[in-house]
Write a protein that holds these residues in place. Sequence first.
Motif, short mmCIF file in Angstrom:
data_model
loop_
_atom_site.label_atom_id
_atom_site.label_comp_id
_atom_site.label_asym_id
_atom_site.label_seq_id
_atom_site.Cartn_x
_atom_site.Cartn_y
_atom_site.Cartn_z
N TRP A 339 -6.95 -4.32 1.55
CA TRP A 339 -7.36 -5.73 1.80
C TRP A 339 -6.69 -6.76 0.60
O TRP A 339 -6.45 -6.03 -0.36
N GLY A 340 -6.89 -7.79 0.78
CA GLY A 340 -6.44 -8.84 -0.23
C GLY A 340 -5.58 -9.82 0.12
O GLY A 340 -4.43 -9.82 -0.39
N VAL A 375 -0.46 -8.26 0.88
CA VAL A 375 -1.72 -8.05 0.36
C VAL A 375 -1.29 -8.27 -1.35
O VAL A 375 -0.17 -7.77 -1.73
N THR A 376 -2.10 -8.93 -1.82
CA THR A 376 -1.97 -9.44 -3.34
C THR A 376 -3.00 -8.59 -4.07
O THR A 376 -4.18 -8.73 -4.00
N PRO A 377 -2.59 -7.91 -5.20
CA PRO A 377 -3.81 -7.14 -5.87
C PRO A 377 -4.71 -8.16 -6.58
O PRO A 377 -5.91 -7.81 -6.94
N HIS A 378 -4.35 -9.59 -7.06
CA HIS A 378 -5.23 -10.29 -7.72
C HIS A 378 -6.61 -10.64 -6.79
O HIS A 378 -7.43 -10.70 -7.31
N ASN A 394 -10.32 -0.47 -3.76
CA ASN A 394 -9.04 -1.05 -3.33
C ASN A 394 -8.15 -1.11 -4.34
O ASN A 394 -6.66 -0.94 -4.10
N ILE A 395 -8.52 -1.38 -5.55
CA ILE A 395 -7.51 -1.16 -6.64
C ILE A 395 -6.84 -0.05 -6.82
O ILE A 395 -5.39 0.11 -6.90
N GLY A 410 1.50 -4.33 -15.51
CA GLY A 410 0.37 -4.09 -14.42
C GLY A 410 0.76 -4.08 -12.98
O GLY A 410 1.95 -3.81 -12.71
N PHE A 411 0.05 -4.88 -12.21
CA PHE A 411 0.33 -4.62 -10.56
C PHE A 411 1.38 -5.89 -10.52
O PHE A 411 1.23 -7.09 -10.77
#
Length: 472
Positions: A339-340, A375-378, A394-395, A410-411
Amino acid sequence: MTPLIASAAPARTTGATPQQKELTIAQKLELYNIARRTWQFFDADADPVTHLPMDNIGFNGAPAKGTYTSPTNIGVAFWSIVSAKDLGLINRVDALKRANALLTEVEKLSKWHGFLFSWYDTTTGHRISGPGGTDQEGQPATGAFISTVDSAWYATGLIATRQVFPTLAPRATALLNAMNFGIFYDNGDQNQSNTAGQMYGGYNADQGPANFHYGVLNAETRIAAYIGIGTHSMPGDVWWRTWRTLPADFTWQGQTPQGYNATYNDPQSGKPFTVFEGHYSTNGINFVPSWGGSMFEGLMNNLVIPETSWGPHSFGLNDRLYAQAQQAYSTQTLNYPVWGLSPASTPDDTGNYDAYGARNMASNKTCCPYDETAVTPHASFLALTVTPQKAFENIQQLRSRYPGIYGPYGFYDSVNPTTGQIGHRYLVLDQAMIFAALDNALLDNQMQRHFAADPVIAAVHPYLSQENFSLP
Protein backbone atom coordinates in the motif's frame (compact mmCIF):
# COMPACT_ATOMS: atom_id res chain seq x y z
CA MET A 1 26.42 1.67 20.84
CA THR A 2 25.00 4.83 19.32
CA PRO A 3 22.63 7.09 21.30
CA LEU A 4 19.91 6.10 18.85
CA ILE A 5 20.17 2.41 19.64
CA ALA A 6 20.64 3.03 23.34
CA SER A 7 17.35 4.89 23.42
CA ALA A 8 15.39 2.21 21.58
CA ALA A 9 12.74 0.42 23.59
CA PRO A 10 11.12 -2.99 23.28
CA ALA A 11 7.68 -3.13 21.72
CA ARG A 12 4.95 -2.00 24.07
CA THR A 13 1.98 -4.33 24.18
CA THR A 14 -0.36 -3.05 26.88
CA GLY A 15 -3.35 -1.28 25.35
CA ALA A 16 -1.96 -1.39 21.83
CA THR A 17 -3.26 -3.28 18.83
CA PRO A 18 -0.64 -5.32 16.95
CA GLN A 19 -0.16 -2.65 14.29
CA GLN A 20 0.27 0.08 16.94
CA LYS A 21 3.04 -1.68 18.90
CA GLU A 22 6.21 0.34 19.11
CA LEU A 23 9.16 -0.54 16.95
CA THR A 24 11.65 -3.06 18.31
CA ILE A 25 15.38 -2.44 18.59
CA ALA A 26 15.99 -4.68 15.55
CA GLN A 27 13.42 -2.78 13.52
CA LYS A 28 14.95 0.55 14.53
CA LEU A 29 18.37 -0.67 13.48
CA GLU A 30 17.00 -1.53 10.05
CA LEU A 31 15.34 1.88 9.74
CA TYR A 32 18.54 3.59 10.85
CA ASN A 33 20.39 1.87 8.02
CA ILE A 34 17.78 3.23 5.62
CA ALA A 35 18.29 6.70 7.10
CA ARG A 36 22.05 6.46 6.52
CA ARG A 37 21.56 5.64 2.86
CA THR A 38 18.82 8.24 2.41
CA TRP A 39 21.10 10.97 3.79
CA GLN A 40 23.50 10.38 0.90
CA PHE A 41 20.81 11.77 -1.40
CA PHE A 42 20.88 15.15 0.33
CA ASP A 43 24.66 15.36 -0.04
CA ALA A 44 24.31 14.72 -3.78
CA ASP A 45 21.25 16.92 -4.20
CA ALA A 46 22.59 20.23 -2.86
CA ASP A 47 24.02 22.46 -5.56
CA PRO A 48 27.74 22.91 -4.75
CA VAL A 49 27.63 26.67 -5.48
CA THR A 50 24.22 27.90 -4.28
CA HIS A 51 23.54 25.08 -1.77
CA LEU A 52 19.92 25.03 -2.99
CA PRO A 53 18.25 21.61 -3.16
CA MET A 54 17.60 20.26 -6.63
CA ASP A 55 14.05 19.06 -7.18
CA ASN A 56 15.07 15.54 -8.22
CA ILE A 57 17.82 13.14 -9.24
CA GLY A 58 17.22 10.28 -11.68
CA PHE A 59 18.84 7.00 -12.71
CA ASN A 60 18.30 4.25 -15.31
CA GLY A 61 17.41 6.68 -18.06
CA ALA A 62 15.21 8.98 -15.99
CA PRO A 63 16.19 12.67 -16.23
CA ALA A 64 19.49 12.92 -14.37
CA LYS A 65 18.98 16.18 -12.49
CA GLY A 66 16.17 18.62 -11.96
CA THR A 67 18.20 21.79 -11.46
CA TYR A 68 15.26 23.82 -10.18
CA THR A 69 13.70 24.23 -6.78
CA SER A 70 10.65 25.59 -4.98
CA PRO A 71 9.81 27.15 -1.60
CA THR A 72 8.65 23.75 -0.33
CA ASN A 73 11.87 22.09 -1.45
CA ILE A 74 13.87 24.75 0.38
CA GLY A 75 11.81 24.35 3.55
CA VAL A 76 12.22 20.59 3.70
CA ALA A 77 15.94 20.88 2.91
CA PHE A 78 16.29 22.73 6.22
CA TRP A 79 14.41 19.87 7.93
CA SER A 80 16.81 17.36 6.45
CA ILE A 81 19.86 19.09 7.87
CA VAL A 82 18.15 19.04 11.27
CA SER A 83 17.28 15.35 10.95
CA ALA A 84 20.82 14.43 9.92
CA LYS A 85 22.12 16.14 13.05
CA ASP A 86 19.47 14.48 15.23
CA LEU A 87 20.32 11.04 13.87
CA GLY A 88 24.05 11.52 14.32
CA LEU A 89 24.79 11.30 10.60
CA ILE A 90 26.59 14.65 10.75
CA ASN A 91 27.91 16.53 13.76
CA ARG A 92 26.52 19.81 15.02
CA VAL A 93 29.33 21.89 13.52
CA ASP A 94 28.74 20.41 10.07
CA ALA A 95 24.98 20.83 10.43
CA LEU A 96 25.34 24.47 11.39
CA LYS A 97 27.67 25.07 8.44
CA ARG A 98 25.16 23.54 6.03
CA ALA A 99 22.18 25.39 7.50
CA ASN A 100 24.09 28.67 7.40
CA ALA A 101 25.08 28.15 3.76
CA LEU A 102 21.50 27.43 2.72
CA LEU A 103 20.13 30.31 4.80
CA THR A 104 22.67 32.69 3.26
CA GLU A 105 21.54 31.75 -0.23
CA VAL A 106 17.87 32.05 0.68
CA GLU A 107 18.51 35.56 1.98
CA LYS A 108 19.83 36.46 -1.50
CA LEU A 109 16.88 35.03 -3.46
CA SER A 110 14.53 37.53 -5.07
CA LYS A 111 11.24 37.77 -3.20
CA TRP A 112 7.90 39.54 -3.20
CA HIS A 113 7.13 41.14 0.18
CA GLY A 114 9.21 38.43 1.84
CA PHE A 115 7.57 35.55 -0.02
CA LEU A 116 9.57 33.31 -2.31
CA PHE A 117 8.52 32.93 -5.91
CA SER A 118 7.43 29.52 -7.17
CA TRP A 119 10.65 28.42 -8.93
CA TYR A 120 14.38 29.10 -8.87
CA ASP A 121 17.33 27.80 -10.88
CA THR A 122 19.57 25.94 -8.44
CA THR A 123 22.72 26.68 -10.43
CA THR A 124 22.28 30.47 -10.34
CA GLY A 125 19.69 31.21 -7.66
CA HIS A 126 17.68 33.13 -10.25
CA ARG A 127 13.92 33.19 -10.33
CA ILE A 128 12.60 31.20 -13.31
CA SER A 129 9.23 30.72 -14.99
CA GLY A 130 9.01 27.02 -14.11
CA PRO A 131 10.99 23.77 -14.20
CA GLY A 132 13.40 24.17 -17.10
CA GLY A 133 11.85 27.55 -17.84
CA THR A 134 13.16 30.99 -18.69
CA ASP A 135 15.15 33.29 -16.43
CA GLN A 136 12.91 35.95 -14.87
CA GLU A 137 15.43 37.50 -12.49
CA GLY A 138 14.93 41.25 -12.29
CA GLN A 139 11.63 41.22 -14.15
CA PRO A 140 8.51 42.81 -12.61
CA ALA A 141 6.74 40.54 -10.15
CA THR A 142 3.23 41.67 -11.15
CA GLY A 143 1.01 38.65 -11.64
CA ALA A 144 3.54 36.12 -10.33
CA PHE A 145 1.80 33.39 -8.37
CA ILE A 146 2.71 33.14 -4.68
CA SER A 147 1.60 29.73 -3.40
CA THR A 148 -0.06 29.56 0.01
CA VAL A 149 1.03 26.01 0.78
CA ASP A 150 4.55 26.39 -0.64
CA SER A 151 5.04 29.51 1.48
CA ALA A 152 3.93 27.64 4.58
CA TRP A 153 6.31 24.71 4.06
CA TYR A 154 9.10 27.22 3.47
CA ALA A 155 8.14 28.82 6.80
CA THR A 156 8.50 25.46 8.56
CA GLY A 157 12.11 25.28 7.40
CA LEU A 158 12.79 28.66 9.01
CA ILE A 159 11.08 27.54 12.22
CA ALA A 160 13.17 24.38 12.39
CA THR A 161 16.32 26.39 11.76
CA ARG A 162 15.72 28.92 14.51
CA GLN A 163 14.82 26.22 17.00
CA VAL A 164 17.83 24.00 16.38
CA PHE A 165 20.51 26.58 15.54
CA PRO A 166 20.21 29.52 17.97
CA THR A 167 22.98 31.50 16.26
CA LEU A 168 20.92 31.50 13.06
CA ALA A 169 17.65 32.31 14.82
CA PRO A 170 17.66 36.10 14.28
CA ARG A 171 18.17 35.69 10.55
CA ALA A 172 15.59 32.89 10.18
CA THR A 173 13.11 34.91 12.24
CA ALA A 174 13.65 37.98 10.07
CA LEU A 175 12.80 35.94 6.97
CA LEU A 176 9.74 34.46 8.68
CA ASN A 177 8.47 37.81 9.93
CA ALA A 178 8.83 39.35 6.47
CA MET A 179 5.89 37.25 5.26
CA ASN A 180 2.33 38.29 6.10
CA PHE A 181 0.22 35.16 5.72
CA GLY A 182 -2.88 37.31 6.09
CA ILE A 183 -2.82 37.93 2.34
CA PHE A 184 -3.99 34.34 1.88
CA TYR A 185 -7.03 34.72 4.17
CA ASP A 186 -10.50 35.41 2.79
CA ASN A 187 -11.94 38.00 5.18
CA GLY A 188 -15.26 38.23 3.38
CA ASP A 189 -18.71 38.19 4.98
CA GLN A 190 -19.16 34.74 6.51
CA ASN A 191 -22.92 35.18 6.54
CA GLN A 192 -22.97 35.65 2.78
CA SER A 193 -20.23 33.31 1.54
CA ASN A 194 -19.51 29.71 2.55
CA THR A 195 -15.84 30.14 1.63
CA ALA A 196 -15.28 33.34 3.60
CA GLY A 197 -12.91 32.58 6.46
CA GLN A 198 -11.04 29.99 4.40
CA MET A 199 -7.64 30.37 2.73
CA TYR A 200 -7.09 31.29 -0.86
CA GLY A 201 -4.84 28.91 -2.73
CA GLY A 202 -2.36 31.69 -3.43
CA TYR A 203 -1.86 35.32 -4.28
CA ASN A 204 -1.08 36.98 -7.59
CA ALA A 205 1.66 39.50 -6.84
CA ASP A 206 0.50 43.14 -6.90
CA GLN A 207 -2.94 42.04 -8.14
CA GLY A 208 -4.88 40.06 -5.55
CA PRO A 209 -5.80 36.60 -4.26
CA ALA A 210 -6.16 33.50 -6.40
CA ASN A 211 -9.64 32.54 -7.53
CA PHE A 212 -9.81 29.28 -5.55
CA HIS A 213 -9.89 28.30 -1.89
CA TYR A 214 -8.54 25.48 0.24
CA GLY A 215 -11.89 24.15 1.42
CA VAL A 216 -10.86 20.83 2.98
CA LEU A 217 -8.95 20.87 6.27
CA ASN A 218 -7.57 17.34 5.97
CA ALA A 219 -4.99 18.14 3.31
CA GLU A 220 -1.32 19.05 3.32
CA THR A 221 -2.48 22.65 2.84
CA ARG A 222 -3.57 22.90 6.49
CA ILE A 223 0.05 23.71 7.31
CA ALA A 224 -0.75 27.23 6.10
CA ALA A 225 -3.61 27.48 8.61
CA TYR A 226 -1.22 26.41 11.37
CA ILE A 227 1.32 29.04 10.31
CA GLY A 228 -1.34 31.73 9.81
CA ILE A 229 -2.88 31.15 13.23
CA GLY A 230 0.51 30.81 14.92
CA THR A 231 1.86 34.05 13.46
CA HIS A 232 -1.43 35.81 14.30
CA SER A 233 -1.75 36.90 10.69
CA MET A 234 -4.96 34.88 10.27
CA PRO A 235 -7.76 34.68 12.83
CA GLY A 236 -8.73 31.29 14.24
CA ASP A 237 -11.79 31.49 11.99
CA VAL A 238 -9.72 29.76 9.30
CA TRP A 239 -9.65 26.59 11.40
CA TRP A 240 -13.39 26.43 11.94
CA ARG A 241 -14.53 27.70 8.57
CA THR A 242 -12.53 25.14 6.60
CA TRP A 243 -14.57 21.95 6.12
CA ARG A 244 -13.98 18.54 7.71
CA THR A 245 -16.11 17.13 4.90
CA LEU A 246 -17.51 19.06 1.99
CA PRO A 247 -21.06 20.31 2.63
CA ALA A 248 -23.68 17.62 2.06
CA ASP A 249 -25.22 19.56 -0.83
CA PHE A 250 -21.99 19.14 -2.79
CA THR A 251 -23.49 16.07 -4.43
CA TRP A 252 -20.45 15.44 -6.63
CA GLN A 253 -18.26 14.51 -3.66
CA GLY A 254 -17.04 10.98 -2.99
CA GLN A 255 -19.58 10.02 -0.32
CA THR A 256 -22.50 11.53 1.53
CA PRO A 257 -20.82 12.66 4.75
CA GLN A 258 -22.05 11.34 8.09
CA GLY A 259 -21.71 13.25 11.34
CA TYR A 260 -23.20 16.02 13.44
CA ASN A 261 -22.86 19.70 14.27
CA ALA A 262 -20.67 20.76 17.18
CA THR A 263 -19.96 24.24 18.57
CA TYR A 264 -16.54 25.41 19.71
CA ASN A 265 -15.23 28.69 21.07
CA ASP A 266 -12.14 29.88 19.28
CA PRO A 267 -9.15 29.72 21.66
CA GLN A 268 -7.89 33.15 20.64
CA SER A 269 -10.97 35.27 19.96
CA GLY A 270 -13.55 33.38 22.03
CA LYS A 271 -15.99 33.53 19.10
CA PRO A 272 -18.36 30.54 18.83
CA PHE A 273 -18.28 28.47 15.64
CA THR A 274 -20.61 25.66 14.66
CA VAL A 275 -18.77 22.98 12.73
CA PHE A 276 -20.14 19.96 10.93
CA GLU A 277 -18.00 17.13 12.28
CA GLY A 278 -18.32 14.86 9.27
CA HIS A 279 -16.61 11.69 8.15
CA TYR A 280 -16.53 9.10 5.40
CA SER A 281 -16.15 5.34 5.76
CA THR A 282 -14.38 2.67 3.72
CA ASN A 283 -13.58 -0.96 4.49
CA GLY A 284 -15.34 -0.55 7.83
CA ILE A 285 -13.13 2.34 8.98
CA ASN A 286 -14.39 5.88 9.62
CA PHE A 287 -12.11 8.83 8.80
CA VAL A 288 -12.18 12.49 7.88
CA PRO A 289 -11.42 12.52 4.14
CA SER A 290 -8.83 14.46 2.20
CA TRP A 291 -9.28 15.98 -1.24
CA GLY A 292 -7.72 13.17 -3.25
CA GLY A 293 -7.29 10.26 -0.81
CA SER A 294 -3.50 10.41 -0.72
CA MET A 295 -1.27 9.62 2.22
CA PHE A 296 0.72 12.82 2.20
CA GLU A 297 -2.44 14.94 2.30
CA GLY A 298 -3.44 13.23 5.52
CA LEU A 299 -0.10 12.69 7.25
CA MET A 300 2.54 15.16 6.05
CA ASN A 301 1.56 17.73 8.68
CA ASN A 302 2.10 15.18 11.43
CA LEU A 303 5.81 15.18 10.62
CA VAL A 304 6.20 18.63 12.16
CA ILE A 305 2.95 19.35 14.04
CA PRO A 306 2.44 17.09 17.10
CA GLU A 307 -1.00 16.04 15.95
CA THR A 308 -0.60 12.57 17.43
CA SER A 309 -0.23 13.93 20.97
CA TRP A 310 -2.00 17.30 20.80
CA GLY A 311 -5.12 16.11 18.99
CA PRO A 312 -6.03 12.72 20.46
CA HIS A 313 -9.69 13.15 19.45
CA SER A 314 -9.12 15.16 16.27
CA PHE A 315 -6.21 14.86 13.86
CA GLY A 316 -4.21 12.60 16.14
CA LEU A 317 -6.99 10.05 15.93
CA ASN A 318 -7.72 10.70 12.28
CA ASP A 319 -4.10 10.32 11.22
CA ARG A 320 -4.14 6.77 12.55
CA LEU A 321 -7.56 5.86 11.13
CA TYR A 322 -6.72 7.47 7.80
CA ALA A 323 -3.57 5.36 7.51
CA GLN A 324 -5.49 2.22 8.45
CA ALA A 325 -8.21 3.00 5.91
CA GLN A 326 -5.70 3.43 3.09
CA GLN A 327 -3.92 0.26 4.07
CA ALA A 328 -7.21 -1.65 3.99
CA TYR A 329 -8.40 -0.07 0.75
CA SER A 330 -5.16 -0.83 -1.10
CA THR A 331 -4.89 -4.43 0.04
CA GLN A 332 -8.57 -5.45 0.28
CA THR A 333 -10.32 -3.38 -2.39
CA LEU A 334 -7.52 -2.98 -4.94
CA ASN A 335 -5.93 -6.31 -3.94
CA TYR A 336 -2.44 -4.89 -4.05
CA PRO A 337 0.32 -6.71 -2.14
CA VAL A 338 1.59 -3.35 -0.81
CA TRP A 339 0.00 0.00 0.00
CA GLY A 340 0.96 3.67 -0.19
CA LEU A 341 -1.03 5.82 -2.62
CA SER A 342 0.37 9.34 -2.68
CA PRO A 343 1.57 11.83 -5.33
CA ALA A 344 4.91 10.72 -6.76
CA SER A 345 6.93 10.17 -9.89
CA THR A 346 5.21 7.92 -12.39
CA PRO A 347 6.50 4.32 -12.22
CA ASP A 348 8.60 4.63 -15.35
CA ASP A 349 11.63 6.67 -16.35
CA THR A 350 9.91 9.47 -18.22
CA GLY A 351 10.46 11.93 -15.38
CA ASN A 352 6.73 12.59 -15.11
CA TYR A 353 4.79 13.14 -11.89
CA ASP A 354 1.18 12.29 -11.03
CA ALA A 355 -1.29 12.47 -8.17
CA TYR A 356 -2.07 9.04 -6.70
CA GLY A 357 -4.69 8.40 -4.04
CA ALA A 358 -7.36 6.05 -2.74
CA ARG A 359 -10.56 7.03 -4.50
CA ASN A 360 -12.88 5.74 -1.79
CA MET A 361 -11.16 8.11 0.63
CA ALA A 362 -11.35 11.16 -1.62
CA SER A 363 -13.67 14.13 -1.65
CA ASN A 364 -12.99 14.48 -5.38
CA LYS A 365 -13.93 10.91 -6.34
CA THR A 366 -16.68 11.79 -8.82
CA CYS A 367 -15.20 15.00 -10.24
CA CYS A 368 -11.46 14.52 -10.68
CA PRO A 369 -10.15 11.34 -9.07
CA TYR A 370 -6.48 10.67 -8.52
CA ASP A 371 -4.80 7.71 -10.21
CA GLU A 372 -4.40 4.42 -8.31
CA THR A 373 -1.69 2.67 -10.32
CA ALA A 374 1.44 3.53 -8.32
CA VAL A 375 2.64 3.03 -4.77
CA THR A 376 5.25 5.33 -3.28
CA PRO A 377 7.53 4.38 -0.36
CA HIS A 378 7.25 7.75 1.35
CA ALA A 379 3.67 6.84 2.29
CA SER A 380 4.87 3.97 4.47
CA PHE A 381 7.34 6.19 6.31
CA LEU A 382 4.64 8.78 6.96
CA ALA A 383 2.67 6.06 8.77
CA LEU A 384 5.53 4.96 11.04
CA THR A 385 4.35 7.03 13.99
CA VAL A 386 0.67 6.07 13.74
CA THR A 387 0.74 2.42 12.57
CA PRO A 388 4.39 1.50 13.16
CA GLN A 389 4.17 -2.25 12.68
CA LYS A 390 2.05 -2.07 9.53
CA ALA A 391 4.34 0.61 8.15
CA PHE A 392 7.51 -1.34 8.88
CA GLU A 393 6.01 -4.49 7.38
CA ASN A 394 5.12 -2.60 4.20
CA ILE A 395 8.61 -1.12 3.93
CA GLN A 396 10.02 -4.64 4.11
CA GLN A 397 7.46 -5.91 1.60
CA LEU A 398 8.44 -3.20 -0.88
CA ARG A 399 12.08 -4.25 -0.70
CA SER A 400 11.43 -7.98 -0.92
CA ARG A 401 8.79 -7.93 -3.69
CA TYR A 402 10.46 -5.23 -5.80
CA PRO A 403 14.23 -5.52 -5.17
CA GLY A 404 15.01 -2.82 -7.71
CA ILE A 405 13.15 -0.20 -5.69
CA TYR A 406 16.04 0.19 -3.24
CA GLY A 407 18.84 2.14 -4.88
CA PRO A 408 21.93 4.17 -4.05
CA TYR A 409 20.01 6.81 -2.06
CA GLY A 410 17.40 4.56 -0.49
CA PHE A 411 13.96 3.95 -1.93
CA TYR A 412 13.20 5.08 -5.45
CA ASP A 413 10.06 7.16 -5.74
CA SER A 414 7.40 4.76 -7.03
CA VAL A 415 6.47 1.30 -8.23
CA ASN A 416 3.52 -0.11 -10.14
CA PRO A 417 2.34 -2.76 -7.65
CA THR A 418 0.93 -4.96 -10.41
CA THR A 419 3.70 -4.90 -13.01
CA GLY A 420 6.63 -4.10 -10.72
CA GLN A 421 7.77 -1.26 -12.99
CA ILE A 422 9.77 1.34 -11.03
CA GLY A 423 10.26 5.09 -11.36
CA HIS A 424 14.01 5.48 -10.82
CA ARG A 425 13.89 8.98 -9.41
CA TYR A 426 14.49 10.62 -6.07
CA LEU A 427 12.46 13.75 -5.27
CA VAL A 428 13.75 16.05 -2.55
CA LEU A 429 10.23 16.48 -1.14
CA ASP A 430 9.60 12.75 -0.86
CA GLN A 431 13.09 12.00 0.45
CA ALA A 432 12.66 14.72 3.07
CA MET A 433 9.35 13.25 4.21
CA ILE A 434 11.06 9.86 4.60
CA PHE A 435 13.94 11.42 6.49
CA ALA A 436 11.80 13.48 8.88
CA ALA A 437 9.58 10.45 9.49
CA LEU A 438 12.66 8.43 10.46
CA ASP A 439 13.75 11.22 12.83
CA ASN A 440 10.37 10.95 14.56
CA ALA A 441 10.21 7.15 14.52
CA LEU A 442 13.74 6.59 15.81
CA LEU A 443 14.04 9.44 18.29
CA ASP A 444 10.68 9.66 20.05
CA ASN A 445 9.16 12.27 17.73
CA GLN A 446 12.23 14.51 17.81
CA MET A 447 11.19 16.50 14.73
CA GLN A 448 7.77 17.18 16.23
CA ARG A 449 9.41 18.26 19.48
CA HIS A 450 11.59 20.80 17.72
CA PHE A 451 8.48 22.42 16.33
CA ALA A 452 6.40 22.09 19.50
CA ALA A 453 8.94 24.32 21.27
CA ASP A 454 8.32 27.20 18.86
CA PRO A 455 5.65 29.80 19.80
CA VAL A 456 4.21 29.79 16.28
CA ILE A 457 3.45 26.08 16.52
CA ALA A 458 2.55 26.10 20.22
CA ALA A 459 -0.27 28.53 19.42
CA VAL A 460 -2.20 25.84 17.54
CA HIS A 461 -2.14 23.31 20.40
CA PRO A 462 -5.60 24.30 21.77
CA TYR A 463 -7.18 24.00 18.34
CA LEU A 464 -6.11 20.37 18.09
CA SER A 465 -6.80 19.48 21.70
CA GLN A 466 -10.31 20.82 22.11
CA GLU A 467 -11.87 19.39 18.97
CA ASN A 468 -13.60 16.03 18.72
CA PHE A 469 -14.03 14.53 15.27
CA SER A 470 -17.05 12.29 14.67
CA LEU A 471 -14.92 9.15 14.83
CA PRO A 472 -15.70 6.26 17.21
